[in-house]
Design a protein around this motif. Sequence first.
Motif, short mmCIF file in Angstrom:
data_model
loop_
_atom_site.label_atom_id
_atom_site.label_comp_id
_atom_site.label_asym_id
_atom_site.label_seq_id
_atom_site.Cartn_x
_atom_site.Cartn_y
_atom_site.Cartn_z
N ASP A 49 40.20 35.15 48.80
CA ASP A 49 39.45 35.90 47.79
C ASP A 49 40.04 35.77 46.40
O ASP A 49 39.64 36.47 45.48
N SER A 86 38.08 27.10 48.07
CA SER A 86 37.60 28.41 48.52
C SER A 86 36.79 29.11 47.44
O SER A 86 35.86 29.86 47.74
N GLY A 90 33.70 29.70 49.37
CA GLY A 90 33.91 31.01 49.97
C GLY A 90 34.60 30.98 51.32
O GLY A 90 34.73 32.03 51.97
N ARG A 110 38.37 35.78 43.04
CA ARG A 110 37.42 34.67 43.20
C ARG A 110 36.10 34.94 42.49
O ARG A 110 35.55 34.05 41.82
N GLU A 111 35.57 36.16 42.62
CA GLU A 111 34.26 36.44 42.04
C GLU A 111 34.31 36.37 40.51
O GLU A 111 33.32 36.00 39.86
N GLN A 114 34.12 32.65 39.70
CA GLN A 114 32.74 32.20 39.89
C GLN A 114 31.85 32.63 38.73
O GLN A 114 30.99 31.87 38.28
#
Length: 223
Positions: A49, A86, A90, A110-111, A114
Amino acid sequence: MAADLADALRRTNLLGSVPDADLAALAAASRVRGFRRGQIVCALGDPADTLIVVVSGRVKVAVRSADGGELILSAVGPGGTLGELSVADGGPRSADVETLEDSRLLFVPRERVQDICGRVPAAAQALTTSVAATLRRLTEATSDLVFLDLPRRVAKALLSQPRDGAGVICPQLTQEQLAHHAAGTRQSVNAALRGFERRGWITVDGRAVTVRQPEMLARFADG
């Protein structure tokens, strides 16, 4: 501290083109952790994550067999990033990450990465380029394992390591670590090193390896 973390993000290839305001927000949402040498940062199959940024120190990315064998896929130093795959798909961690020396690592959600890639085309292109480079490196490594004998893999491993102006590989590697790079045993790596030394291509002084004739090592590695 936040400014220092933003500077660390700016030094990466992935996020270097991101506007300062976005970098500051990204730094504020991230966390930094210190690790001692030899600590496991994450393991194969762990949830992924975060993007990992190496602020200081060095880490290795490796896969291990059930009987304890190890293959080092890459070593990453300051300004390097881990986990781009990843971020893109994901999925879980695809390898183990372990520190080679005392290190400070920045964990970026991670978000958030992105979101930035969705708004900053240069960051999206950098992510694509990074994933493609990883794929190319792993394809080459697979080809080497199939088609090159151990001495040639050792030659390529030596040439892939950072060297100072005198040709000394730094930081120094143990023969066991070099074996993990070349997918061999310490004894077979020692034999290959002695062969290179007899030819005058390298010199070995304890753990210090000096590459004297990189062009000859490269010619040998290319078969």
